[in-house]
Each structure stands twice: as C-alpha cells, then as structure tokens.
Design a protein around this motif. Structure first.
Motif, PDB file in Angstrom:
ATOM      1  N   UNK A  85       0.852  -1.204   0.000  1.00 42.69           N
ATOM      2  CA  UNK A  85       0.000   0.000   0.000  1.00 42.69           C
ATOM      3  C   UNK A  85       0.879   1.243   0.000  1.00 42.69           C
ATOM      4  N   UNK A  86       0.638   2.112  -0.953  1.00 47.59           N
ATOM      5  CA  UNK A  86       1.453   3.335  -1.068  1.00 47.59           C
ATOM      6  C   UNK A  86       0.746   4.559  -0.509  1.00 47.59           C
ATOM      7  N   UNK A  87      -0.573   4.573  -0.540  1.00 45.70           N
ATOM      8  CA  UNK A  87      -1.316   5.723  -0.009  1.00 45.70           C
ATOM      9  C   UNK A  87      -1.147   5.756   1.513  1.00 45.70           C
ATOM     10  N   UNK A  88      -0.654   6.879   2.077  1.00 43.72           N
ATOM     11  CA  UNK A  88      -0.374   6.927   3.522  1.00 43.72           C
ATOM     12  C   UNK A  88      -1.615   6.737   4.391  1.00 43.72           C
ATOM     13  N   UNK A  89      -2.763   7.264   3.942  1.00 44.07           N
ATOM     14  CA  UNK A  89      -3.984   7.125   4.742  1.00 44.07           C
ATOM     15  C   UNK A  89      -4.452   5.673   4.738  1.00 44.07           C
ATOM     16  N   UNK A  90      -4.488   5.071   3.553  1.00 47.79           N
ATOM     17  CA  UNK A  90      -4.895   3.662   3.477  1.00 47.79           C
ATOM     18  C   UNK A  90      -3.933   2.764   4.249  1.00 47.79           C
ATOM     19  N   UNK A  91      -2.649   3.122   4.248  1.00 52.53           N
ATOM     20  CA  UNK A  91      -1.668   2.333   4.971  1.00 52.53           C
ATOM     21  C   UNK A  91      -1.908   2.404   6.477  1.00 52.53           C
ATOM     22  N   UNK A  92      -2.117   3.617   6.988  1.00 48.68           N
ATOM     23  CA  UNK A  92      -2.390   3.767   8.418  1.00 48.68           C
ATOM     24  C   UNK A  92      -3.682   3.048   8.808  1.00 48.68           C
ATOM     25  N   UNK A  93      -4.664   3.116   7.925  1.00 51.12           N
ATOM     26  CA  UNK A  93      -5.930   2.428   8.165  1.00 51.12           C
ATOM     27  C   UNK A  93      -5.700   0.917   8.276  1.00 51.12           C
ATOM     28  N   UNK A  94      -4.896   0.387   7.354  1.00 53.96           N
ATOM     29  CA  UNK A  94      -4.587  -1.039   7.394  1.00 53.96           C
ATOM     30  C   UNK A  94      -3.768  -1.421   8.608  1.00 53.96           C
ATOM     31  N   UNK A  95      -2.850  -0.553   8.989  1.00 58.36           N
ATOM     32  CA  UNK A  95      -2.021  -0.816  10.165  1.00 58.36           C
ATOM     33  C   UNK A  95      -2.891  -0.966  11.413  1.00 58.36           C
ATOM     34  N   UNK A  96      -3.863  -0.069  11.558  1.00 53.35           N
ATOM     35  CA  UNK A  96      -4.729  -0.140  12.735  1.00 53.35           C
ATOM     36  C   UNK A  96      -5.565  -1.417  12.736  1.00 53.35           C
ATOM     37  N   UNK A  97      -6.010  -1.836  11.559  1.00 54.24           N
ATOM     38  CA  UNK A  97      -6.801  -3.057  11.498  1.00 54.24           C
ATOM     39  C   UNK A  97      -5.967  -4.270  11.937  1.00 54.24           C
ATOM     40  N   UNK A  98      -4.760  -4.385  11.416  1.00 52.86           N
ATOM     41  CA  UNK A  98      -3.920  -5.538  11.747  1.00 52.86           C
ATOM     42  C   UNK A  98      -3.442  -5.463  13.195  1.00 52.86           C
ATOM     43  N   UNK A  99      -3.172  -4.256  13.682  1.00 57.54           N
ATOM     44  CA  UNK A  99      -2.786  -4.124  15.089  1.00 57.54           C
ATOM     45  C   UNK A  99      -3.905  -4.600  16.013  1.00 57.54           C
ATOM     46  N   UNK A 100      -5.153  -4.340  15.605  1.00 56.91           N
ATOM     47  CA  UNK A 100      -6.281  -4.839  16.390  1.00 56.91           C
ATOM     48  C   UNK A 100      -6.281  -6.351  16.469  1.00 56.91           C
ATOM     49  N   UNK A 101      -5.962  -7.009  15.353  1.00 57.99           N
ATOM     50  CA  UNK A 101      -5.868  -8.475  15.337  1.00 57.99           C
ATOM     51  C   UNK A 101      -4.710  -8.960  16.213  1.00 57.99           C
ATOM     52  N   UNK A 102      -3.599  -8.235  16.153  1.00 56.44           N
ATOM     53  CA  UNK A 102      -2.431  -8.624  16.950  1.00 56.44           C
ATOM     54  C   UNK A 102      -2.703  -8.460  18.444  1.00 56.44           C
ATOM     55  N   UNK A 103      -3.443  -7.418  18.798  1.00 57.58           N
ATOM     56  CA  UNK A 103      -3.809  -7.246  20.204  1.00 57.58           C
ATOM     57  C   UNK A 103      -4.658  -8.418  20.685  1.00 57.58           C
ATOM     58  N   UNK A 104      -5.588  -8.859  19.833  1.00 53.63           N
ATOM     59  CA  UNK A 104      -6.433  -9.979  20.211  1.00 53.63           C
ATOM     60  C   UNK A 104      -5.608 -11.259  20.335  1.00 53.63           C
ATOM     61  N   UNK A 105      -4.630 -11.421  19.448  1.00 55.48           N
ATOM     62  CA  UNK A 105      -3.731 -12.578  19.544  1.00 55.48           C
ATOM     63  C   UNK A 105      -2.998 -12.567  20.880  1.00 55.48           C
ATOM     64  N   UNK A 106      -2.557 -11.390  21.302  1.00 61.22           N
ATOM     65  CA  UNK A 106      -1.839 -11.280  22.567  1.00 61.22           C
ATOM     66  C   UNK A 106      -2.746 -11.591  23.752  1.00 61.22           C
ATOM     67  N   UNK A 107      -4.002 -11.132  23.679  1.00 63.58           N
ATOM     68  CA  UNK A 107      -4.956 -11.427  24.745  1.00 63.58           C
ATOM     69  C   UNK A 107      -5.146 -12.936  24.882  1.00 63.58           C
ATOM     70  N   UNK A 108      -5.345 -13.605  23.761  1.00 67.38           N
ATOM     71  CA  UNK A 108      -5.578 -15.052  23.804  1.00 67.38           C
ATOM     72  C   UNK A 108      -4.323 -15.818  24.210  1.00 67.38           C
ATOM     73  N   UNK A 109      -3.156 -15.294  23.827  1.00 68.43           N
ATOM     74  CA  UNK A 109      -1.899 -15.891  24.287  1.00 68.43           C
ATOM     75  C   UNK A 109      -1.793 -15.765  25.811  1.00 68.43           C
ATOM     76  N   UNK A 110      -2.187 -14.601  26.329  1.00 70.94           N
ATOM     77  CA  UNK A 110      -2.142 -14.377  27.770  1.00 70.94           C
ATOM     78  C   UNK A 110      -3.103 -15.314  28.490  1.00 70.94           C
ATOM     79  N   UNK A 111      -4.290 -15.507  27.898  1.00 67.94           N
ATOM     80  CA  UNK A 111      -5.264 -16.417  28.503  1.00 67.94           C
ATOM     81  C   UNK A 111      -4.691 -17.833  28.600  1.00 67.94           C
ATOM     82  N   UNK A 112      -4.085 -18.302  27.514  1.00 64.11           N
ATOM     83  CA  UNK A 112      -3.504 -19.646  27.525  1.00 64.11           C
ATOM     84  C   UNK A 112      -2.371 -19.752  28.540  1.00 64.11           C
TER      85      UNK A 112
END
Length: 509
Positions: free
Chosen positions: A194-221
């Motif tokens: 992704x080259x558009x800076x706004x679309x890139x930041x938008x995508x970053x936030x989406x994937x970071x949300x998934x990574x946060x959830x991964x960390x939560x579930x890792x912590x639960x385990x």
C-alpha cells in the motif's frame, strides 16, 4: 477516530472486563452472556444502599470473577472482536464516524502545508499498542520504540513540516512483522504494497487490532495453568467480597437448597415437568412429621445440582453461586434432552430389527447421524420432526435388512415401528420417560461415585449412546465439583439451617 478497541492488559488478566467490544467465544458457539453477571438477575432491592461508586466496583469485581471462572472451566475460551449487526443503528453510526475520521486525516495530510494533528494522535496510539505487545523481558525493543516514536520529537518535526509519515509507517510495519504471530504474516505483507499513507495507516490499525487480540488469547492460555491452580481460593475470595457488600446475595441459593432438601422427602417429579417458579420457594422439610431420616448435606447439594437440569427458564431466581454457569447448564440440559430422544429412537429401532443390524457400528453411527440431524428442531415442532424420523429410520432398517439378505419388516411391523417412533414426541411416552430417568440416574451416580466407577456400571438401554453420555457426564460432574469446591463453605452454613445439626455434623459439603 480509528477503529481500534481496548483489550485485556497482557500482564494482568484480572484487570480485564468481559464487556464489549470483545466477547468470549468457543469453537462450538458464541456465548450469549445474559446471565453471567451475578447482579444482573437480582431485584432492584439488592442495589439499595449502594453508592454509584460501589455499584461500579461491584460490576468490575464480577467482571474479573466471570473471566477468571470462564478461563478455568472452559478450555476453549478465547476472545474475539464483537461484530455489530450490519444494519443496526450502532453499526451505521460507528461506520459513519470511522469513515469521517479517515476522510479528515486525508484532508489534513493533503493540505498545504500538511496538518499533522491527527497523524500525531494516530502515531501515539500506535506506539501504545506496540508497547502493549511486548513481553516483559523485551527491554531493548521497548527502548528502541520509545526512541523512534518519541512524541516530543515528532511534534517538533510536525511543527516544521518535516514529519516523514511514510518512513514512520515503514518502521511500524517492520516492527509488526517482528511481533506478529505467524498467522498474521500474510496481513502484514499485504500492507507493504500500500502506497497511499492514509490507506496504509488504516490497514495498520486493522492488523494491530488483530495482533492485540492474539496477545490477549496468548495471555489467557499462559494464565490458565496458574488460574486452575488457584481458582478455588480466588473465586471464593472474590465472591466473599461481593457478599460483604450485599449480605442477601445468597437468598436464591438458600431457596434452591431448601427445595432440594424437600425433594429428597417426596417422590421426584416427572422428568418432563420442570419445577415451576413458585415451587422453588419451598419451606424447610419437616423430617419428624414425615418420619424420614434427614439426608446428608452432600446429597442435598447433589439433588440441587440435578434440579438445575430441570430448571424453568422463566424462573429468574437462579442460585447466585451458579449464575456464571447458567448458560453452560442450559446447554447441558439441552444436550441431555437431545440424548434422551436419540436413545429412545435407537432403543425402539433395535427392538424391531434385532441385534443383527445394531451389532454393526457403521449402521448405528449412520442411524445416529440421521436422527441427530432430523431432531435439531425437536423442541419447536416435535410431532413433525418425529414423523420425519420415523419414515427415515424405517427406510434405513428396511435397507439394512435387505443388504444383509434378511427378511424385511412386514407392513404391520413397519407401521408399528413408525407409530412407536412418532409417539416419542409425547412427553409422557414410556420409552422416553424411562430413558430420561436412567440418564439422570447416571448423572446422579456420577456425582456420588465419580465418573470412572459409574462408567464401569453403565445403565441398561443407554449403551448405544455411551460415548455421548460419558462426554456429557464428564462435563456436568467437573463443573459441579468445581462449584462444590468453591462454594462448599457457604452451602454448609446454609444447610445447617435446613438439616438438623446432628445430621449436618456427619458429612460436610
């Protein structure tokens, strides 16, 4: 604003709350936690005398207790982002606000000179998320992030129009590649194109949300073994804190145990008739008048546990000590009813076809699959469902006998088979009633004698559902024994006022 949600802190899951935007899930189903909160079912009088601060503290304590309990008793528990209904007002509002934020960010970055106000806010949030994904030992990486995303320095660069958003985005992507779970590699790689800076930041936030959830579930385990080791003391202590604030928090539990003690002095109700709400408000049994020896406290408690599998869904006076397991118990009750129908169908079918067909595991499994599929809507339309079952089972038996070169059922026997299968739709059907009683007796014996010993003495007529019933039994017994260990002291105190003291001293709960 960016669509990113708060999750449980990774270092202390006891600070987590079980409220939206994230909900607990299991592979089998999403849980509708309408009754997991101890305060939700209580009458308004229970909140009298509590300040707003006390109420908030109580809700937080219940949230901690509920999540810790869920992690311990549900091995499949995990967290995932709540998805709003697509056409709901809340969903439309969130989507509008979400798009408005990113449109505003695009306008700011496109202006001359660029306005980095929103970009700085985003970078600060990204920094916080990245730091939250680090493990305690990753101090070097923490210092590197603090230095690379020094907000004071970035603000100075923004003031001079020198903030390099694409460079910072690439740095963030490299960190995400380093920190993400392997399952997120593909999502992160897509962002690199992704080259558009706004679309890139938008995508970053989406994937970071998934990574946060991964960390939560890792912590639960990671926390599960620790919580399992200390869950009894933790749950008991947390409930005691709630009881100190609300002394009448055991009122429904007392009614429930009183009803169980009364049931042991009278013939049990028919399994098809759940106890009414009014029947739960039973007065203490009069042992002397009935010339009966008082049961042990443990037997009263086990009778109470069995009564939960006959609970009237309209009765909101559910025992407080079991509220966190109410959904699980409803599911067990539903599975019990399904097994009753399944075993009844198999028993009737075997009586017409003999052991020749039913000695074949393949034939039995096929009949089970057909019956389970056809009886999914049994509760809503039992007669119609059993009509379909009778026709299909009759066909399978006919074909099975034919395949083995045996004489098929004559028209009278086939009609009788279909008729008996259709009669299972009636609540007072004798086969259905006997199967239901035997299943509940098996669960009672499992509570008293333990699952291992009960499995060695399996009830007659249930051998065809041995695997399914054993799985249900383990689930029920483990759940109830955990409850007994946590709340045993409270039950013992309550039962002292229900059972004569001399008998209470013989056996502790």
């Amino acid at each position: 604003m960016p669509k990113i949600e708060e999750t449980m802190p990774q270092n202390d899951s006891t600070e987590a709350e079980s409220t939206p935007p994230y909900v607990s899930k299991t592979p089998e189903q999403s849980q509708e936690n309408k009754s997991c909160c101890i305060d939700d079912h209580s009458p308004e009088s229970r909140a009298e005398g509590l300040s707003v601060t006390d109420l908030i503290e109580t809700v937080n304590e219940v949230s901690k207790l509920s999540i810790a309990h869920e992690i311990v008793v549900n091995q499949d528990f995990y967290m995932e982002e709540r998805v709003l209904p697509p056409n709901s007002a809340e969903s439309q509002f969130m989507e509008t606000m979400y798009n408005a934020f990113w449109d505003h960010l695009k306008e700011q970055l496109s202006s001359t000179p660029p306005d980095f106000t929103c970009a700085l806010e985003l970078l600060e949030k990204v920094k916080g998320i990245l730091l939250s994904l680090l493990l305690p030992r990753q101090n070097r990486l923490k210092n590197e992030i603090e230095e690379a995303l020094d907000m004071d320095l970035l603000k100075q660069e923004a003031e001079h129009g020198a903030l390099d958003v694409p460079h910072l985005s690439n740095y963030i992507l490299n960190l995400m590649t380093l920190l993400c779970a392997p399952v997120r590699d593909e999502e992160v790689q897509k962002l690199e194109n992704i080259t558009d800076p706004v679309h890139l930041l938008k995508g970053i936030f989406h994937v970071l949300g998934l990574m946060k959830m991964d960390m939560v579930n890792y912590t639960i385990r990671s926390l599960r073994p620790y919580l399992q080791e200390h869950s009894i003391e933790y749950e008991r202590a947390k409930f005691q804190e709630l009881l100190n604030k609300q002394p009448n928090l055991l009122d429904y539990t007392t009614k429930w145990l009183t009803k169980a003690a009364t049931d042991l002095t009278t013939p049990p109700p028919r399994s098809s008739d759940p106890p009414s709400s009014s029947s739960m408000a039973s007065s203490p049994p009069n042992w002397e008048a009935n010339s009966l020896e008082p049961p042990s406290p443990t037997m009263v408690l086990y009778q109470g546990y069995l009564n939960l599998l006959l609970w009237d869904p309209e009765n909101e006076e559910f025992p407080e000590t079991l509220l966190m397991d109410r959904n699980r118990l409803q599911e067990i009750e539903s599975q019990l009813n399904q097994l009753t129908i399944l075993a009844s169908v198999l028993l009737v079918a075997r009586s017409f076809s003999g052991n020749v067909l039913f000695s074949s595991p393949k034939f039995v499994d096929k009949l089970k699959c057909i019956t389970k599929a056809l009886t999914e809507e049994f509760n809503s339309r039992p007669e119609e469902v059993m009509l379909s079952v009778s026709e299909q089972v009759s066909l399978e038996i006919h074909q099975g006998l034919k395949d083995k070169g045996l004489t098929a059922l004559n028209s009278d026997n086939a009609a009788s088979l279909r008729g008996q299968l259709q009669n299972i739709a009636k609540k007072d059907n004798c086969v259905r009633t006997i199967i239901d009683q035997r299943i509940r007796l098996f669960l009672k014996c499992s509570l008293i004698r333990g699952m291992q010993e009960s499995l060695l003495d399996f009830p007659g007529g249930l051998i065809l559902i041995e695997g399914e019933l054993a799985e249900l039994g383990w689930k029920f017994v483990n759940l109830m024994h955990h409850n007994q260990q946590v709340f045993g002291p409270h039950y013992a105190e309550i039962l002292k006022n229900i059972i004569p003291p001399a008998q209470t001293q013989e056996t502790e709960v």
